[in-house]
Scaffold this motif. Structure first.
Motif, PDB file in Angstrom:
ATOM      1  N   VAL A 112       0.841  -1.200   0.000  1.00  0.00           N
ATOM      2  CA  VAL A 112       0.000   0.000   0.000  1.00  0.00           C
ATOM      3  C   VAL A 112       0.877   1.251   0.000  1.00  0.00           C
ATOM      4  O   VAL A 112       0.643   2.205  -0.751  1.00  0.00           O
ATOM      5  CB  VAL A 112      -0.938   0.004   1.219  1.00  0.00           C
ATOM      6  CG1 VAL A 112      -1.682   1.339   1.314  1.00  0.00           C
ATOM      7  CG2 VAL A 112      -1.938  -1.140   1.125  1.00  0.00           C
ATOM      8  N   VAL A 113       1.917   1.244   0.840  1.00  0.00           N
ATOM      9  CA  VAL A 113       2.824   2.386   0.918  1.00  0.00           C
ATOM     10  C   VAL A 113       3.569   2.576  -0.401  1.00  0.00           C
ATOM     11  O   VAL A 113       3.744   3.705  -0.872  1.00  0.00           O
ATOM     12  CB  VAL A 113       3.825   2.197   2.077  1.00  0.00           C
ATOM     13  CG1 VAL A 113       4.863   3.312   2.073  1.00  0.00           C
ATOM     14  CG2 VAL A 113       3.094   2.177   3.416  1.00  0.00           C
ATOM     15  N   VAL A 114       4.011   1.482  -1.005  1.00  0.00           N
ATOM     16  CA  VAL A 114       4.740   1.561  -2.276  1.00  0.00           C
ATOM     17  C   VAL A 114       3.857   2.173  -3.363  1.00  0.00           C
ATOM     18  O   VAL A 114       4.273   3.086  -4.083  1.00  0.00           O
ATOM     19  CB  VAL A 114       5.230   0.167  -2.702  1.00  0.00           C
ATOM     20  CG1 VAL A 114       5.646   0.153  -4.166  1.00  0.00           C
ATOM     21  CG2 VAL A 114       6.395  -0.273  -1.825  1.00  0.00           C
ATOM     22  N   ALA A 115       2.627   1.692  -3.480  1.00  0.00           N
ATOM     23  CA  ALA A 115       1.726   2.195  -4.515  1.00  0.00           C
ATOM     24  C   ALA A 115       1.380   3.658  -4.281  1.00  0.00           C
ATOM     25  O   ALA A 115       1.488   4.505  -5.182  1.00  0.00           O
ATOM     26  CB  ALA A 115       0.459   1.343  -4.568  1.00  0.00           C
ATOM     27  N   GLY A 116       0.953   3.977  -3.062  1.00  0.00           N
ATOM     28  CA  GLY A 116       0.616   5.361  -2.757  1.00  0.00           C
ATOM     29  C   GLY A 116       1.821   6.277  -2.873  1.00  0.00           C
ATOM     30  O   GLY A 116       1.716   7.396  -3.395  1.00  0.00           O
ATOM     31  N   GLY A 117       2.969   5.797  -2.423  1.00  0.00           N
ATOM     32  CA  GLY A 117       4.179   6.606  -2.475  1.00  0.00           C
ATOM     33  C   GLY A 117       4.621   6.919  -3.887  1.00  0.00           C
ATOM     34  O   GLY A 117       5.041   8.044  -4.189  1.00  0.00           O
ATOM     35  N   LEU A 118       4.529   5.942  -4.777  1.00  0.00           N
ATOM     36  CA  LEU A 118       4.932   6.170  -6.167  1.00  0.00           C
ATOM     37  C   LEU A 118       4.031   7.215  -6.823  1.00  0.00           C
ATOM     38  O   LEU A 118       4.509   8.111  -7.535  1.00  0.00           O
ATOM     39  CB  LEU A 118       4.879   4.857  -6.941  1.00  0.00           C
ATOM     40  CG  LEU A 118       5.386   4.901  -8.390  1.00  0.00           C
ATOM     41  CD1 LEU A 118       6.804   5.465  -8.463  1.00  0.00           C
ATOM     42  CD2 LEU A 118       5.349   3.501  -9.003  1.00  0.00           C
ATOM     43  N   ALA A 119       2.727   7.115  -6.576  1.00  0.00           N
ATOM     44  CA  ALA A 119       1.806   8.109  -7.125  1.00  0.00           C
ATOM     45  C   ALA A 119       2.122   9.504  -6.580  1.00  0.00           C
ATOM     46  O   ALA A 119       2.125  10.495  -7.325  1.00  0.00           O
ATOM     47  CB  ALA A 119       0.362   7.730  -6.797  1.00  0.00           C
ATOM     48  N   LEU A 120       2.412   9.591  -5.293  1.00  0.00           N
ATOM     49  CA  LEU A 120       2.695  10.889  -4.682  1.00  0.00           C
ATOM     50  C   LEU A 120       3.998  11.489  -5.205  1.00  0.00           C
ATOM     51  O   LEU A 120       4.095  12.707  -5.411  1.00  0.00           O
ATOM     52  CB  LEU A 120       2.758  10.736  -3.163  1.00  0.00           C
ATOM     53  CG  LEU A 120       1.418  10.497  -2.469  1.00  0.00           C
ATOM     54  CD1 LEU A 120       1.616  10.114  -1.009  1.00  0.00           C
ATOM     55  CD2 LEU A 120       0.527  11.737  -2.571  1.00  0.00           C
ATOM     56  N   VAL A 121       5.014  10.662  -5.421  1.00  0.00           N
ATOM     57  CA  VAL A 121       6.274  11.165  -5.973  1.00  0.00           C
ATOM     58  C   VAL A 121       6.042  11.815  -7.330  1.00  0.00           C
ATOM     59  O   VAL A 121       6.500  12.930  -7.611  1.00  0.00           O
ATOM     60  CB  VAL A 121       7.310  10.030  -6.093  1.00  0.00           C
ATOM     61  CG1 VAL A 121       8.469  10.448  -6.997  1.00  0.00           C
ATOM     62  CG2 VAL A 121       7.851   9.648  -4.724  1.00  0.00           C
ATOM     63  N   LEU A 122       5.318  11.111  -8.208  1.00  0.00           N
ATOM     64  CA  LEU A 122       5.090  11.625  -9.554  1.00  0.00           C
ATOM     65  C   LEU A 122       4.256  12.908  -9.543  1.00  0.00           C
ATOM     66  O   LEU A 122       4.536  13.862 -10.277  1.00  0.00           O
ATOM     67  CB  LEU A 122       4.406  10.553 -10.401  1.00  0.00           C
ATOM     68  CG  LEU A 122       5.255   9.304 -10.668  1.00  0.00           C
ATOM     69  CD1 LEU A 122       4.420   8.222 -11.336  1.00  0.00           C
ATOM     70  CD2 LEU A 122       6.464   9.647 -11.532  1.00  0.00           C
TER      71      LEU A 122
END
Length: 267
Positions: A112-122
């Motif tokens: 969950v953190v990986v998916a949400g984090g990747l979206a937030l970075v972009l």
């Protein structure tokens, strides 16, 4: 986290790779629509050039982009290479998460953190903001999986995880207050306790390494950009990617780094 979590077998890692590709495709939609205030559910994806709906056969992660040679089937408008790269990156991160944490409740929370984090970075790189809706969804996922872990294995990890979240919030909230919001935005402050909770679940070593890592990475990149003449000394650079990169470093490498530090200082 349960240290004895079974290692995921190759077929399960393969399933995580496929899941990562599918989630990565969805993240492309999230990154495009959430900052614009659009629904991530409807309408379906369409070519930004001609407006034609994207057919199901042309919406297979990575494969469709390769077969179409990076162009729309209807109008031949170019399709950004970022789309398949995001899908591949999500798949790699999902496999790495499964490999690192095995068959455990923490793996679910980390995904969950990986998916949400990747979206937030972009989104932060594109728009200089961290949407609260994505941060909140990520936080809910972490809380739910942590709650499941507590139900299955007992409350031993609950207190350090919550304490870690408080520390991360205090650090980022304190910087925001002292600098009157110039050092970072409220999006960073809101995201900090979510990451602190996820890393504190692993222990104080990963949490502190991740917390410090974000500032170290940000400092190194900031100095490099100034030296290269890409930004001025007073320019504001999006901090979200550094915050999340530090958290990722703490998640995947924090324990050995922390143990190495303790050995170095003789503790």
């Amino acid at each position: 986290m349960n240290a004895a979590a079974p290692v995921l077998a190759v077929p399960l890692l393969g399933l995580l790779a496929v899941l990562g590709l599918l989630i990565g495709s969805f993240l492309n939609v999230v990154v495009h629509r959430v900052p614009a205030g659009l629904s991530i559910v409807s309408p379906g994806s369409a070519c930004p050039g001609c407006g034609d709906p994207i057919r199901a056969v042309d919406n297979v992660p990575v494969v469709s982009w390769l077969l179409l040679r990076g162009r729309c089937r209807s109008c031949a408008a170019p399709i950004s290479v970022r789309y398949p790269l995001v899908e591949l990156a999500t798949a790699v991160l999902f496999v790495g998460t499964g490999w690192s944490f095995g068959l455990s409740t923490y793996t679910a929370g980390a995904l969950v953190v990986v998916a949400g984090g990747l979206a937030l970075v972009l989104i932060d790189l594109d728009h200089r903001r961290l949407p609260f809706s994505i941060t909140a969804a990520t936080g809910v996922g972490v809380v739910l999986t942590l709650g499941l872990d507590v139900a299955l294995h007992g409350p031993d990890l609950l207190v350090p995880a919550l304490a870690s979240a408080v520390v991360w919030l205090a650090v980022y909230g304190g910087i925001w207050l002292v600098t009157s919001g110039r050092g970072m935005g409220l999006g960073d402050v809101a995201l900090a306790p979510v990451l602190g909770l996820a890393l504190g679940w692993l222990g104080w070593g990963p949490s502190l390494v991740g917390l410090g890592g974000g500032f170290v990475i940000g400092g190194v990149v900031g100095v490099a950009l100034i030296v290269a003449g890409r930004v001025g000394r007073r320019a504001r650079v999006a901090h979200g990617p550094f915050l999340l990169s530090g958290a990722a470093f703490g998640m995947f490498a924090g324990e050995p780094v922390w143990n190495g530090y303790l050995t170095l200082v003789g503790l």
